[in-house]
Design an enzyme around this catalytic site. Structure first.
Site, PDB file in Angstrom:
ATOM      1  N   GLY A  69      38.573  41.702  38.401  1.00 19.75           N
ATOM      2  CA  GLY A  69      38.304  40.402  39.022  1.00 19.75           C
ATOM      3  C   GLY A  69      39.371  39.405  38.616  1.00 19.75           C
ATOM      4  N   GLY A  70      39.063  38.121  38.766  1.00 20.17           N
ATOM      5  CA  GLY A  70      40.030  37.066  38.489  1.00 20.17           C
ATOM      6  C   GLY A  70      40.459  37.011  37.029  1.00 20.17           C
ATOM      7  N   ASP A 105      29.225  29.950  39.632  1.00 24.31           N
ATOM      8  CA  ASP A 105      29.904  31.094  40.253  1.00 24.31           C
ATOM      9  C   ASP A 105      28.901  32.178  40.615  1.00 24.31           C
ATOM     10  OD1 ASP A 105      32.189  32.177  41.282  1.00 24.31           O
ATOM     11  OD2 ASP A 105      32.899  33.022  39.397  1.00 24.31           O
TER      12      ASP A 105
END
Ligand SMILES: Nc1ncnc2c1ncn2[C@@H]1O[C@H](COP(=O)(O)OP(=O)(O)OP(=O)(O)O)[C@@H](O)[C@H]1O
Ligand SMILES: [Mg+2]
Length: 409
Positions: free
Chosen positions: A90-91, A211
């Protein structure tokens, strides 16, 4: 991930990073648990800027145990961060599966773990790593993923979590060529995730998660949902304040409209994101569909207007369920999603109320289907709509099916 346009204050970043280097040797050499039991006040996310070291922060933690690991230890348990151990990316960076034996630390039992490694060329960094430690180091709940420990060595930042056997909801819900996720499982996941979010919102110092999305909901072997990724989490408003103002970050499609427009963040922004995930669970469709014409890409815009209309609703519930869901309850879930997705934050329900509603919708017995049945159709598939006589859903008896593939989910 939508990135914040403002840059964080320089002193803050620098002082914390430097202090982390400073305390590195003590972090490396120690096998001690850095989090002590105690009755301190919970450290706020905003305190990150005032803290001088990760050890100072850990001194404020209450009631949890976090372990520090060396880079070498984490390298060893993940087979040198091998591709075959890669769980996803992911990020923040890649996530690897590892295995701890019972000799690694006193009191730490043998178990599989997930090791998340900061991508040094990525957008995220020390602050997100620290936010994760601050939230998960202090808040423990059956519906928050358990942080076991971390590693801070030079510029390297790693996090070690309990291993969640079924990965993310995103992977499970949208996986191709597998059986559709049954209704009861979807409701169990919705309830679990709602409980995690309600816990954050109801904490002494409320936390806004910011998020909430399918890839951040992790599932263990029995589909218990746990929230992960607190890098964007924020302290909720205090005292007279109704909201906090912050730069806009999050993931396209999930962020509440008022937050995108004004930067005003409240717990109700999370409720909106919860509504989006509920809609994805109901429809089996992703929040954004870039393959559609621009005006139709947003699931919320496409489907929310249909949720209050009983006849139309049945056209949008995941066709792969083949009618295996309770009609009345589905209407209630749709009505709940509709409210969560309200444009007016004050019209959205509190997460504690969401939990109460979902709690009452857990009793559906799915009829077991074969493991490899896959039916995928578009919302507008006429053959299927014809089955739904007069707009009312007719429960279909399960049929023995071969692998069927009709269109994209
Ligand atoms: N504790 C865990 N146990 C098992 N798998 C995990 C765990 N944590 C993460 N993963 C896997 O790693 C993947 C990547 O997770 P990560 O949270 O880093 O990124 P993401 O949620 O996909 O994206 P984003 O950066 O936007 O949050 C997840 O989708 C999941 O499959
Ligand atoms: Mg994530």
């Amino acid at each position: 991930m939508v990135q914040c346009k403002k840059t964080p204050k320089k002193i803050t970043w620098k002082s914390i990073i430097l202090s982390c280097y400073k305390t590195n040797s003590s972090l490396q050499e120690t096998e001690k648990e850095v989090l002590k039991q105690g009755s301190f006040q919970r450290l706020s996310l905003s305190d990150i800027t005032k803290s001088s070291s990760v050890e100072d922060i850990s001194n404020s933690f209450t009631g949890s145990k976090l372990y520090t690991f060396t880079l070498e230890e984490l390298r060893e348990v993940t087979h040198n961060f091998s591709r075959s151990n890669l769980l996803g990316e992911g990020g923040f960076g890649p996530v690897y599966k590892g295995f701890f034996d019972d000799k690694l630390r006193l009191g730490l039992e043998a178990q599989p773990v997930a090791v998340k490694v900061l991508d040094l060329d990525g957008f995220q960094g020390h602050m997100e790593w620290l936010a994760e430690i601050i939230v998960l180091g202090q808040l423990r709940h059956p519906h928050l993923v358990k942080l076991i420990g971390y590693c801070c060595k030079d510029e390297h930042r790693l996090l070690v979590y309990e291993y969640m056997a079924r990965g993310s909801l995103e992977n499970q819900l949208f996986r191709r060529y597998s059986a559709a996720m049954p209704w009861s499982t979807r409701m169990k996941i919705a309830l679990g995730a709602a409980k995690g979010l309600a816990f954050l919102h109801e904490a002494d110092k409320p936390v806004i998660y910011r998020d909430f999305k399918t890839s951040n909901i992790l599932l263990d072997s029995d589909y218990t949902a746990k929230l992960s990724d607190f890098g964007l989490a924020k302290d909720g408003p205090e005292g007279e304040d109704t909201h906090i103002t912050t730069c806009i970050m999050g993931t396209q499609g999930y962020a509440a409209p008022e937050y995108i427009m004004t930067g005003h963040l409240t717990t109700m922004s999370d409720v909106y994101s919860f509504g989006v995930v509920l809609l994805e669970l109901l429809t089996g469709k992703r929040v954004m569909d870039k393959t559609r014409p621009r005006r139709e890409q947003s699931l919320v815009e496409r489907v929310r207007p249909l949720l209050k209309d009983q006849r139309k609703l049945y056209h949008v519930i995941d066709l792969r369920l083949e009618g295996q869901f309770p009609a009345k309850e589905a209407q209630k879930v749709a009505a709940l999603a509709y409210k969560c997705l309200s444009h007016h934050p004050k019209s959205r329900p509190m997460m504690t109320d969401v939990v109460k509603i979902l709690d009452l919708l857990q009793d559906f017995d799915d009829i077991e289907k074969g493991p490899f049945v896959y039916v995928a159709m578009d919302e507008g598939d006429d053959r299927d709509h014809a089955r739904r006589k007069g707009g009312k859903l007719k429960e279909r008896k399960p049929t023995k099916k071969k692998l069927q593939y009709r269109g994209t989910p």
